[in-house]
Design an enzyme around this catalytic site. Structure first.
Site, PDB file in Angstrom:
ATOM      1  N   GLY A  36       1.618   4.468  -7.226  1.00 53.20           N
ATOM      2  CA  GLY A  36       2.042   3.856  -8.859  1.00 53.20           C
ATOM      3  C   GLY A  36       2.290   5.153  -9.745  1.00 53.20           C
ATOM      4  N   THR A  85      -7.067  11.076  -7.865  1.00 53.37           N
ATOM      5  CA  THR A  85      -6.223  11.348  -6.721  1.00 53.37           C
ATOM      6  C   THR A  85      -6.083  12.389  -5.704  1.00 53.37           C
ATOM      7  OG1 THR A  85      -4.793   9.341  -7.108  1.00 53.37           O
ATOM      8  CG2 THR A  85      -4.051  10.686  -5.433  1.00 53.37           C
ATOM      9  N   GLU A 204       2.003  -4.025  -2.431  1.00 48.64           N
ATOM     10  CA  GLU A 204       0.652  -4.173  -3.261  1.00 48.64           C
ATOM     11  C   GLU A 204       0.470  -5.297  -3.990  1.00 48.64           C
ATOM     12  OE1 GLU A 204      -0.628  -0.333  -5.463  1.00 48.64           O
ATOM     13  OE2 GLU A 204       1.098   0.493  -4.634  1.00 48.64           O
ATOM     14  N   HIS A 220      25.307   3.963   8.586  1.00 49.80           N
ATOM     15  CA  HIS A 220      25.347   4.810   9.923  1.00 49.80           C
ATOM     16  C   HIS A 220      24.521   4.208  10.938  1.00 49.80           C
ATOM     17  CE1 HIS A 220      28.663   7.049   8.049  1.00 49.80           C
ATOM     18  NE2 HIS A 220      28.069   6.896   7.055  1.00 49.80           N
ATOM     19  N   LYS A 313      -9.627   5.216   0.199  1.00 47.25           N
ATOM     20  CA  LYS A 313     -10.157   5.946  -0.954  1.00 47.25           C
ATOM     21  C   LYS A 313     -11.611   6.384  -0.715  1.00 47.25           C
ATOM     22  CE  LYS A 313      -6.388   5.888  -4.180  1.00 47.25           C
ATOM     23  NZ  LYS A 313      -5.842   5.726  -5.514  1.00 47.25           N
TER      24      LYS A 313
HETATM   25  C1  F6R Z   1      -2.634   1.157  -7.671  1.00 48.28           C
HETATM   26  C2  F6R Z   1      -1.314   1.883  -7.011  1.00 48.28           C
HETATM   27  C3  F6R Z   1      -1.644   3.032  -6.220  1.00 48.28           C
HETATM   28  C4  F6R Z   1      -2.329   4.001  -6.925  1.00 48.28           C
HETATM   29  C5  F6R Z   1      -2.085   5.481  -5.859  1.00 48.28           C
HETATM   30  C6  F6R Z   1      -2.604   6.645  -6.532  1.00 48.28           C
HETATM   31  O1  F6R Z   1      -2.159   0.204  -8.733  1.00 48.28           O
HETATM   32  O2  F6R Z   1      -0.645   1.458  -7.496  1.00 48.28           O
HETATM   33  O3  F6R Z   1      -0.489   3.123  -5.507  1.00 48.28           O
HETATM   34  O4  F6R Z   1      -1.103   4.580  -7.917  1.00 48.28           O
HETATM   35  O5  F6R Z   1      -3.237   4.983  -5.021  1.00 48.28           O
HETATM   36  O6  F6R Z   1      -3.695   6.636  -7.796  1.00 48.28           O
HETATM   37  P1  F6R Z   1      -3.496   7.159  -8.870  1.00 48.28           P
HETATM   38  O7  F6R Z   1      -2.256   6.440  -9.665  1.00 48.28           O
HETATM   39  O8  F6R Z   1      -4.595   6.862  -9.715  1.00 48.28           O
HETATM   40  O9  F6R Z   1      -3.315   8.762  -8.886  1.00 48.28           O
END
Ligand code: F6R
Length: 320
Positions: A36, A85, A204, A220, A313
């Site tokens: 996201g 992240t 999601e 193609h 995670k």
């Molecule tokens: C959860 C989502 C995920 C997070 C991704 C990265 O709503 O959309 O795709 O965005 O796991 O986490 P962030 O955005 O906190 O770096």
């Protein structure tokens, strides 16, 4: 906050501010983020390219940075809604090692802590959302870093506000059409980023597989797969384009519609509406956000939790 409330809140999240980064002094831009937060980099890259940026812009997902990203003339923007992240933290570490100019964007987390410790400019966005529902906060912040005019941002925001009822109704209708089928989204160069957002929002929010392909490349390869009636009959097709796409791309959109119709398939066809490219992109993205939310409810899922992502995670945090 419910998912519906967060989606409804998208226009209000878009706020213009003077940020004062001198983007003109860089020779390349790398926009880092995942999921996201990563889509924001894709949108910013498409927006920059559409306005004719003369330097390479890359939306980067993964660890480290591309090997050519080094030195003060490389501008790296690290965006992570949570700020935790690991790929994005790795991008920040590498950018600092490689002496790049960095800006970090998050609602807090380690990204904010590390940025503060290391003297990196940190731009804070409000917390309390799931990252994919905070698109407006992250996108407007990054577009302001990249020098968007106030009028352009305000106009895109107004376009969403004015059309919010139509957009939500379209999303609900399309959710009904694709319910029970694999959503297949065909896009164009100017709407590729929208198709990717639709796919990930359907993944999601609706807990459903979806895929997309882009013209002209899909002419193609992908089109040959349409011969398989057994698989085709399990798909629901959506075609989207922007009025400013290359004229030959527009011709290819029309050809694709007629190929599908010959096969007995009536695709949902969507054209971006709005005064600017950004306004049109967000218009189509907003329809997709509603599609994914209504589709989730149709399948009996809560759009909000993403348990598998959370599990991955957690597992990763236990393995050093
Ligand atoms: C959860 C989502 C995920 C997070 C991704 C990265 O709503 O959309 O795709 O965005 O796991 O986490 P962030 O955005 O906190 O770096």
């Amino acid at each position: 906050m419910t998912p519906e409330k967060m989606i409804r809140n998208l226009p209000d999240q878009m706020v213009w501010e003077e940020i004062g980064e001198d983007v003109g002094r860089f020779s390349k831009i790398v926009l880092c983020g995942m999921g996201g937060s990563g889509i924001v980099g894709d949108i910013a890259k498409s927006w920059l390219e559409h306005r004719g940026v003369k330097i390479p812009v890359v939306s980067y997902r993964g660890y480290g940075l591309p090997p050519w990203a080094e030195g003060k003339d490389t501008f790296v923007i690290c965006t992570s809604y949570s700020g935790n992240t690991e790929e994005t933290l790795s991008n920040l570490e590498t950018a600092l090692e490689m002496n790049c100019h960095v800006v970090a964007v998050s609602s807090g987390g380690k990204l904010e802590d590390i940025a503060k410790e290391r003297g990196v400019r940190h731009l804070k966005i409000p917390g309390g959302y799931a990252p994919r529902y905070a698109l407006g906060f992250m996108l407007s912040k990054i577009l302001c870093v990249l020098g968007i005019d106030r009028d352009e941002l305000e106009d895109a925001k107004e376009n969403l506000r004015e059309n919010s009822h139509i957009i939500e109704a379209k999303g609900k209708d399309i959710a009904e059409t694709v319910y029970g089928y694999l959503p297949v989204i065909y896009a164009t160069p100017l709407t590729e980023v929208v198709a990717f957002r639709w796919k990930t929002q359907i993944n999601e929010n609706s807990k459903t597989q979806a895929y997309f392909a882009v013209l002209p490349e899909l002419h193609h390869n992908e089109v040959v797969g349409l011969d398989n009636a057994e698989v085709r009959s399990r798909c629901a097709f959506i075609l989207m384009f922007d009025p400013k796409d290359h004229p030959r791309v527009k011709t290819r959109v029309d050809i694709t519609v007629s190929i599908l119709k010959d096969l007995g398939v009536v695709p949902v066809v969507l054209e971006g509406e709005g005064n600017s490219y950004l306004a049109r992109l967000l218009y189509l993205i907003y329809i997709g956000d509603w599609v994914s939310c209504h589709l989730a409810m149709r399948y009996g899922f809560d759009p909000l939790p993403v348990r598998v992502i959370d599990r991955i995670k957690k597992r990763l945090s236990e393995i050093k």
